[in-house]
Design a protein around this motif. Structure first.
Motif, PDB file in Angstrom:
ATOM      1  N   SER A   1      -8.936   2.928   3.890  1.00 47.99           N
ATOM      2  CA  SER A   1      -9.607   1.883   3.112  1.00 47.99           C
ATOM      3  C   SER A   1      -8.770   1.522   1.895  1.00 47.99           C
ATOM      4  O   SER A   1      -7.721   2.131   1.633  1.00 47.99           O
ATOM      5  CB  SER A   1     -10.990   2.372   2.674  1.00 47.99           C
ATOM      6  N   ASP A   2      -9.269   0.549   1.111  1.00 53.23           N
ATOM      7  CA  ASP A   2      -8.502   0.118  -0.055  1.00 53.23           C
ATOM      8  C   ASP A   2      -8.382   1.209  -1.118  1.00 53.23           C
ATOM      9  O   ASP A   2      -7.502   1.178  -1.963  1.00 53.23           O
ATOM     10  CB  ASP A   2      -9.124  -1.143  -0.666  1.00 53.23           C
ATOM     11  N   GLY A   3      -9.247   2.219  -1.062  1.00 49.64           N
ATOM     12  CA  GLY A   3      -9.147   3.308  -2.025  1.00 49.64           C
ATOM     13  C   GLY A   3      -7.933   4.194  -1.813  1.00 49.64           C
ATOM     14  O   GLY A   3      -7.536   4.951  -2.702  1.00 49.64           O
ATOM     15  N   PHE A   4      -7.316   4.111  -0.648  1.00 52.60           N
ATOM     16  CA  PHE A   4      -6.142   4.922  -0.327  1.00 52.60           C
ATOM     17  C   PHE A   4      -5.010   4.664  -1.315  1.00 52.60           C
ATOM     18  O   PHE A   4      -4.341   5.601  -1.777  1.00 52.60           O
ATOM     19  CB  PHE A   4      -5.689   4.609   1.101  1.00 52.60           C
ATOM     20  N   LEU A   5      -4.787   3.385  -1.647  1.00 52.02           N
ATOM     21  CA  LEU A   5      -3.694   3.033  -2.551  1.00 52.02           C
ATOM     22  C   LEU A   5      -3.947   3.572  -3.950  1.00 52.02           C
ATOM     23  O   LEU A   5      -3.016   4.034  -4.625  1.00 52.02           O
ATOM     24  CB  LEU A   5      -3.512   1.515  -2.594  1.00 52.02           C
ATOM     25  N   ASN A   6      -5.185   3.521  -4.393  1.00 48.58           N
ATOM     26  CA  ASN A   6      -5.507   4.039  -5.725  1.00 48.58           C
ATOM     27  C   ASN A   6      -5.353   5.557  -5.787  1.00 48.58           C
ATOM     28  O   ASN A   6      -4.838   6.103  -6.769  1.00 48.58           O
ATOM     29  CB  ASN A   6      -6.938   3.646  -6.102  1.00 48.58           C
ATOM     30  N   ARG A   7      -5.762   6.243  -4.736  1.00 42.44           N
ATOM     31  CA  ARG A   7      -5.694   7.712  -4.729  1.00 42.44           C
ATOM     32  C   ARG A   7      -4.261   8.225  -4.652  1.00 42.44           C
ATOM     33  O   ARG A   7      -3.943   9.294  -5.192  1.00 42.44           O
ATOM     34  CB  ARG A   7      -6.495   8.276  -3.544  1.00 42.44           C
ATOM     35  N   HIS A   8      -3.411   7.490  -3.971  1.00 40.88           N
ATOM     36  CA  HIS A   8      -2.057   7.988  -3.730  1.00 40.88           C
ATOM     37  C   HIS A   8      -0.975   7.107  -4.366  1.00 40.88           C
ATOM     38  O   HIS A   8       0.146   7.047  -3.893  1.00 40.88           O
ATOM     39  CB  HIS A   8      -1.808   8.078  -2.217  1.00 40.88           C
TER      40      HIS A   8
ATOM     41  N   LYS B   1       4.749   5.469  -4.907  1.00 41.09           N
ATOM     42  CA  LYS B   1       5.885   5.053  -5.724  1.00 41.09           C
ATOM     43  C   LYS B   1       7.075   5.989  -5.530  1.00 41.09           C
ATOM     44  O   LYS B   1       8.228   5.548  -5.456  1.00 41.09           O
ATOM     45  CB  LYS B   1       5.483   5.009  -7.200  1.00 41.09           C
ATOM     46  N   GLN B   2       6.803   7.287  -5.447  1.00 39.20           N
ATOM     47  CA  GLN B   2       7.873   8.256  -5.245  1.00 39.20           C
ATOM     48  C   GLN B   2       8.517   8.079  -3.869  1.00 39.20           C
ATOM     49  O   GLN B   2       9.733   8.210  -3.706  1.00 39.20           O
ATOM     50  CB  GLN B   2       7.334   9.685  -5.390  1.00 39.20           C
ATOM     51  N   ALA B   3       7.691   7.775  -2.866  1.00 40.45           N
ATOM     52  CA  ALA B   3       8.220   7.566  -1.512  1.00 40.45           C
ATOM     53  C   ALA B   3       9.153   6.363  -1.481  1.00 40.45           C
ATOM     54  O   ALA B   3      10.228   6.409  -0.866  1.00 40.45           O
ATOM     55  CB  ALA B   3       7.064   7.373  -0.527  1.00 40.45           C
ATOM     56  N   LEU B   4       8.765   5.282  -2.154  1.00 38.92           N
ATOM     57  CA  LEU B   4       9.629   4.094  -2.211  1.00 38.92           C
ATOM     58  C   LEU B   4      10.929   4.401  -2.955  1.00 38.92           C
ATOM     59  O   LEU B   4      12.004   3.974  -2.553  1.00 38.92           O
ATOM     60  CB  LEU B   4       8.893   2.945  -2.902  1.00 38.92           C
ATOM     61  N   LYS B   5      10.803   5.165  -4.033  1.00 37.86           N
ATOM     62  CA  LYS B   5      11.979   5.505  -4.838  1.00 37.86           C
ATOM     63  C   LYS B   5      12.963   6.369  -4.058  1.00 37.86           C
ATOM     64  O   LYS B   5      14.180   6.200  -4.149  1.00 37.86           O
ATOM     65  CB  LYS B   5      11.531   6.228  -6.107  1.00 37.86           C
ATOM     66  N   ASN B   6      12.438   7.299  -3.257  1.00 39.65           N
ATOM     67  CA  ASN B   6      13.289   8.275  -2.574  1.00 39.65           C
ATOM     68  C   ASN B   6      13.777   7.824  -1.196  1.00 39.65           C
ATOM     69  O   ASN B   6      14.766   8.359  -0.697  1.00 39.65           O
ATOM     70  CB  ASN B   6      12.533   9.606  -2.418  1.00 39.65           C
TER      71      ASN B   6
ATOM     72  N   PHE C   1      11.860  -6.899   0.234  1.00 39.48           N
ATOM     73  CA  PHE C   1      10.757  -6.289  -0.508  1.00 39.48           C
ATOM     74  C   PHE C   1      10.064  -5.215   0.332  1.00 39.48           C
ATOM     75  O   PHE C   1      10.230  -5.124   1.547  1.00 39.48           O
ATOM     76  CB  PHE C   1       9.723  -7.345  -0.926  1.00 39.48           C
ATOM     77  N   VAL C   2       9.269  -4.384  -0.370  1.00 38.21           N
ATOM     78  CA  VAL C   2       8.346  -3.432   0.243  1.00 38.21           C
ATOM     79  C   VAL C   2       7.014  -3.603  -0.479  1.00 38.21           C
ATOM     80  O   VAL C   2       6.951  -3.463  -1.699  1.00 38.21           O
ATOM     81  CB  VAL C   2       8.831  -1.976   0.092  1.00 38.21           C
ATOM     82  N   GLU C   3       5.960  -3.918   0.262  1.00 38.12           N
ATOM     83  CA  GLU C   3       4.671  -4.157  -0.372  1.00 38.12           C
ATOM     84  C   GLU C   3       3.543  -3.464   0.394  1.00 38.12           C
ATOM     85  O   GLU C   3       3.540  -3.446   1.627  1.00 38.12           O
ATOM     86  CB  GLU C   3       4.367  -5.666  -0.431  1.00 38.12           C
TER      87      GLU C   3
END
Length: 291
Positions: free
Chosen positions: A160-167, A172-177, A227-229
């Motif tokens: 659900s949309d709460g997944f992005l808020n929880r993680h 962000k770390q996954a995108l960075k690495n 991009f990655v979104e």
């Protein structure tokens, strides 16, 4: 060794593109400790007397190619059509005028058969991004494009949309690495993919030194409009994915072929420019002149 370029080879009489690619590849591998002046002097000797260098394993391939390819390929010239070929435009009101102008010029080429312009079209190199051109017995490198491996991918996550808020932090770390944005650079962890084992890297001389760049940049996102979104997607009943109708978390990514695709496009564009020249005078700074 100095940075040997095709224009250096042209000045000493090496006009064949395959021969120049071979020379640059061999020079980078076997003549690293020669200065550019020493190397150019040696190449002049090989060109003038190739038979004398057939017994040396370092120069034999160049000499053999010189013997078989001394002829300078004749230039062919062409004129534009009086009328453009048929071109279907989709969503023309939203397409910038510069992209339309590029497509109009491409439709005047004598090898053009039919064209099409997509709603997202915008100005590119030679042909608009989002432009499609069918040609007769001809390949236009810049119409194929620099982003030969360009792709978009959508990953649907059953959350659900709460997944992005929880993680948020972990995402962000996954995108960075695990990816990289920008012209240069790459990932710290070497990527593995069957494309890196392709025999083409050894079969085409100018591609061989580019394999390292391909390995470094594999899995990275590049510059420009890449991009990655993360977002939300709602699937309706009877969707083509065969998934239950509801809202999902989605990951959308767009990346290109990076430096490898650019190098390939530029290489073959130079060959095209050397062998097929227009008699038409193009407007100043109009990119489509490179077709």
């Amino acid at each position: 060794m100095g940075n040997l370029k095709t224009k250096d080879l042209s000045k000493i009489g090496y006009h064949n593109d395959q021969l120049r690619s071979l020379v640059i590849s061999i020079a980078a591998k076997n003549f690293k400790h020669h200065s550019k002046e020493q190397l150019l002097d040696l190449l002049v000797q090989i060109k003038d007397n190739p038979e004398a260098f057939l017994d040396n394993e370092l120069t034999a391939k160049i000499a053999e190619k010189v013997i078989g390819k001394m002829e300078v390929p004749a230039f062919s010239a062409y004129e534009l059509r009086d009328e453009p070929v048929y071109c279907k435009t989709y969503g023309g009101k939203g397409i910038e005028s510069s992209a339309k102008q590029q497509m109009e010029l491409a439709n005047l080429l004598p090898v053009s058969v039919q064209g099409a312009l997509m709603p997202d079209a915008h100005m590119g190199f030679g042909l608009p991004i989002g432009g499609v051109l069918a040609t007769h017995h001809a390949v236009i490198p810049y119409a194929v494009g620099m982003d030969i491996g360009c792709r978009m991918a959508l990953t649907i996550i059953d959350e659900s949309d709460g997944f992005l808020n929880r993680h948020e932090y972990q995402i962000k770390q996954a995108l960075k690495n695990h990816t990289h944005f920008g012209m240069e650079g790459g990932l710290e962890v070497r990527q593995e993919h069957e494309v890196l084992d392709s025999p083409v890297f050894n079969q085409i001389p100018f591609l061989k030194p580019l394999r390292g760049k391909a390995a470094r940049q594999l899995g990275t996102s590049g510059n420009g409009n890449h991009f990655v979104e993360f977002g939300e997607i709602e699937l309706l009943p009877d969707n083509t994915l065969g998934l239950p109708a509801k809202k999902y978390t989605a990951l959308l990514t767009h990346s290109g072929s990076r430096g490898l695709g650019s190098a390939i496009a530029k290489h073959y564009t130079q060959i095209a420019m050397n062998t097929c020249q227009s008699t038409t005078t193009y407007p100043p700074n109009y990119r489509c002149r490179r077709l």
